[in-house]
Motif scaffolding. Sequence first.
Motif, short mmCIF file in Angstrom:
data_model
loop_
_atom_site.label_atom_id
_atom_site.label_comp_id
_atom_site.label_asym_id
_atom_site.label_seq_id
_atom_site.Cartn_x
_atom_site.Cartn_y
_atom_site.Cartn_z
N ARG A 100 -3.94 -8.99 7.81
CA ARG A 100 -2.52 -9.01 8.20
C ARG A 100 -1.59 -8.88 7.01
O ARG A 100 -0.44 -8.47 7.15
N HIS A 149 -1.89 -6.85 4.48
CA HIS A 149 -1.81 -5.49 3.94
C HIS A 149 -0.46 -4.84 4.25
O HIS A 149 0.16 -4.25 3.35
N SER A 150 -0.03 -4.95 5.50
CA SER A 150 1.20 -4.26 5.88
C SER A 150 2.42 -4.82 5.17
O SER A 150 3.28 -4.07 4.68
N THR A 151 2.51 -6.14 5.07
CA THR A 151 3.68 -6.73 4.41
C THR A 151 3.62 -6.53 2.90
O THR A 151 4.65 -6.31 2.25
N GLU A 169 2.25 -3.95 1.38
CA GLU A 169 2.57 -2.55 1.14
C GLU A 169 4.06 -2.28 1.34
O GLU A 169 4.68 -1.54 0.56
N ALA A 170 4.64 -2.91 2.35
CA ALA A 170 6.06 -2.70 2.64
C ALA A 170 6.94 -3.13 1.46
O ALA A 170 7.94 -2.49 1.16
N HIS A 171 6.57 -4.21 0.80
CA HIS A 171 7.37 -4.74 -0.29
C HIS A 171 6.79 -4.39 -1.67
O HIS A 171 7.35 -4.82 -2.68
N GLN A 172 5.68 -3.67 -1.69
CA GLN A 172 5.01 -3.30 -2.95
C GLN A 172 4.72 -4.54 -3.80
O GLN A 172 4.99 -4.58 -5.00
N ARG A 194 -0.94 3.37 -5.02
CA ARG A 194 -1.18 2.20 -4.16
C ARG A 194 -0.43 1.04 -4.81
O ARG A 194 -0.96 0.30 -5.64
#
Length: 367
Positions: free
Chosen positions: A177, A179-181, A183-186, A238
């Motif tokens: 869970r 991963h998405s947050t 990635e969104a905020h780097q 990434r």
Amino acid sequence: MADGGRGIRRIAINTGGGDAPGLNGVIRAATLAALNEGWEVLGIRRGYMGVLEPEVDGEAGVFPLNAHAVRGIAHLGGTILGTTTRGNPFGLEVRQPDGTWGKVDRSDEIIEAFQRLEIDALIAIGGDGSLNIAHALHRKGLPVIGVPKTIDNDLRATDVTFGFQTAVEVATDAIGRLHSTAEAHQRVMVVQVMGRHTGWIAVESGIAGGADVILIPEIPYHLDRIAEKVRERDQHGRRFSIVVAAEGASPAGGQPSYVDASGRYGGIADRLAEEIEILTGKETRPLVLGHIQRGGSPIAYDRNLAMRFGAAAVRCIKEGSLGTMVALQGAHVRAVPLAEAISEIKRVPLDDDMVVSARQLGISFGD
């Protein structure tokens, strides 16, 4: 019991140490199997406290376990008997007359209480600490069968302990869970999982959850190697990273992080997050999963293993195999001497297939 279990009339069950998904499954299976042998079954509350005190938390310290008492509990987390991490009868904490705290040995009272209650054998469900206590009591004359319980999966005598796979599932879901947050905020996210002396949860959940760095007690880490991995991912577009750290992981030449002076492990996520952010300049957030790994309903694997262990413990009593622990070895549940079971912690081998595979996938262990 040289008579192969003949003459058994009454057994008892207790749970000690940290809770784990599947404890109620052991209690249910052991109770039903014993009742089918025609034996009485007693439940002892909060480890050994129930035989030392007439009441525990306002309820009888020792009470009958029947079919109704264990109905519908296998899917429940926790333990209907309660548990404690401060119930060692060889060194119970008590308040002295001067108001200070000290320790007292009440193990002889345990033996006397079992004799008074005419208990023929105890099924002690616990991890390394609880099983060490059970072994010590057995040496003083208490007939004991141990059942291994630890989400850390760190008992060498058994291939796996119940509760471990549920903890891995919980940790894997949390890591996934993030991963998405992240990635969104780097961001870099540092996830702290349980594992004081071993990294089984960290390795299995880290690989399954897609972590970029896994830190375990068996492999001392170097901060610059972790930072190097984060920068490498940035260079390849990434711009986020997931670090999974067992609570007992430590830097090369350093010490694990502790919550306080008592020696409780914890704080590695906060420590790493601060250090990684300084080294990489990337926003880094810690997440401590903590006791959520112990909670909730056990997955099917842990329910089945727990009930196999409970039934096997009753078979051991019936066969007169006392002073042993039930253990999964290959496809079979066997009895192993308690002394052997508690003699060595099962650590993650550096050449373990999971570790080797993780490295092939590009996962860093910080070394």
